[in-house]
Design a protein around this motif. Structure first.
Motif, PDB file in Angstrom:
ATOM      1  N   PHE A   1       0.821  -1.205   0.000  1.00  0.00           N
ATOM      2  CA  PHE A   1       0.000   0.000   0.000  1.00  0.00           C
ATOM      3  C   PHE A   1       0.857   1.257   0.000  1.00  0.00           C
ATOM      4  O   PHE A   1       0.514   2.242  -0.665  1.00  0.00           O
TER       5      PHE A   1
ATOM      6  N   GLY B   1      -7.987  11.009  -9.157  1.00  0.00           N
ATOM      7  CA  GLY B   1      -7.696  10.212  -7.967  1.00  0.00           C
ATOM      8  C   GLY B   1      -8.746   9.141  -7.727  1.00  0.00           C
ATOM      9  O   GLY B   1      -8.415   8.000  -7.371  1.00  0.00           O
ATOM     10  N   ILE B   2     -10.003   9.493  -7.926  1.00  0.00           N
ATOM     11  CA  ILE B   2     -11.083   8.516  -7.745  1.00  0.00           C
ATOM     12  C   ILE B   2     -10.972   7.399  -8.778  1.00  0.00           C
ATOM     13  O   ILE B   2     -11.130   6.217  -8.447  1.00  0.00           O
TER      14      ILE B   2
ATOM     15  N   TYR C   1      -7.362   0.511  -8.779  1.00  0.00           N
ATOM     16  CA  TYR C   1      -6.602  -0.248  -7.786  1.00  0.00           C
ATOM     17  C   TYR C   1      -7.505  -1.270  -7.101  1.00  0.00           C
ATOM     18  O   TYR C   1      -7.123  -2.429  -6.905  1.00  0.00           O
ATOM     19  N   PHE C   2      -8.720  -0.870  -6.763  1.00  0.00           N
ATOM     20  CA  PHE C   2      -9.673  -1.777  -6.116  1.00  0.00           C
ATOM     21  C   PHE C   2     -10.013  -2.948  -7.030  1.00  0.00           C
ATOM     22  O   PHE C   2     -10.027  -4.107  -6.598  1.00  0.00           O
TER      23      PHE C   2
ATOM     24  N   LEU D   1       0.608   4.224  -2.559  1.00  0.00           N
ATOM     25  CA  LEU D   1       0.291   5.579  -2.103  1.00  0.00           C
ATOM     26  C   LEU D   1       1.323   6.587  -2.599  1.00  0.00           C
ATOM     27  O   LEU D   1       0.969   7.679  -3.053  1.00  0.00           O
TER      28      LEU D   1
ATOM     29  N   ILE E   1      -8.247   6.339 -10.277  1.00  0.00           N
ATOM     30  CA  ILE E   1      -7.096   5.505  -9.938  1.00  0.00           C
ATOM     31  C   ILE E   1      -7.453   4.572  -8.781  1.00  0.00           C
ATOM     32  O   ILE E   1      -7.088   3.390  -8.793  1.00  0.00           O
ATOM     33  N   GLN E   2      -8.190   5.066  -7.784  1.00  0.00           N
ATOM     34  CA  GLN E   2      -8.599   4.223  -6.655  1.00  0.00           C
ATOM     35  C   GLN E   2      -9.512   3.102  -7.128  1.00  0.00           C
ATOM     36  O   GLN E   2      -9.400   1.969  -6.664  1.00  0.00           O
ATOM     37  N   ILE E   3     -10.428   3.405  -8.030  1.00  0.00           N
ATOM     38  CA  ILE E   3     -11.325   2.362  -8.559  1.00  0.00           C
ATOM     39  C   ILE E   3     -10.506   1.308  -9.297  1.00  0.00           C
ATOM     40  O   ILE E   3     -10.730   0.103  -9.136  1.00  0.00           O
TER      41      ILE E   3
ATOM     42  N   LEU F   1       0.684   7.062  -6.249  1.00  0.00           N
ATOM     43  CA  LEU F   1      -0.553   7.828  -6.438  1.00  0.00           C
ATOM     44  C   LEU F   1      -0.314   9.315  -6.214  1.00  0.00           C
ATOM     45  O   LEU F   1      -0.756  10.147  -7.013  1.00  0.00           O
TER      46      LEU F   1
END
Length: 66
Positions: free
Chosen positions: A3, A39-40, A46-47, A7, A42-44, A10
């Protein structure tokens, strides 16, 4: 991928994205909104990648004979 490594990457990507968007648009509000959306997304991503890795490891365990 750990992580902390994710991070750090990111934050670097978002800072580079924010700088380039600001240089192109010269708008602080637009830069903030577009960087937030980036950012959102990229988070999606990654998930989804983590969920695929978990799904693949579970499906391999169920195929492996005991």
């Amino acid at each position: 991928m750990s992580f902390l490594l994710f991070l750090r990457g990111l934050i670097i990507v978002l800072v580079a994205f924010a700088i380039s968007v600001y240089l192109l648009t010269a708008s602080l509000w637009g830069t903030f909104v577009q960087t937030l959306i980036c950012g959102i997304l990229i988070q999606i991503g990654y998930f989804v990648a983590v969920m695929l890795l978990v799904w693949r490891s579970v499906s391999k365990e169920s195929v492996t004979p005991k």
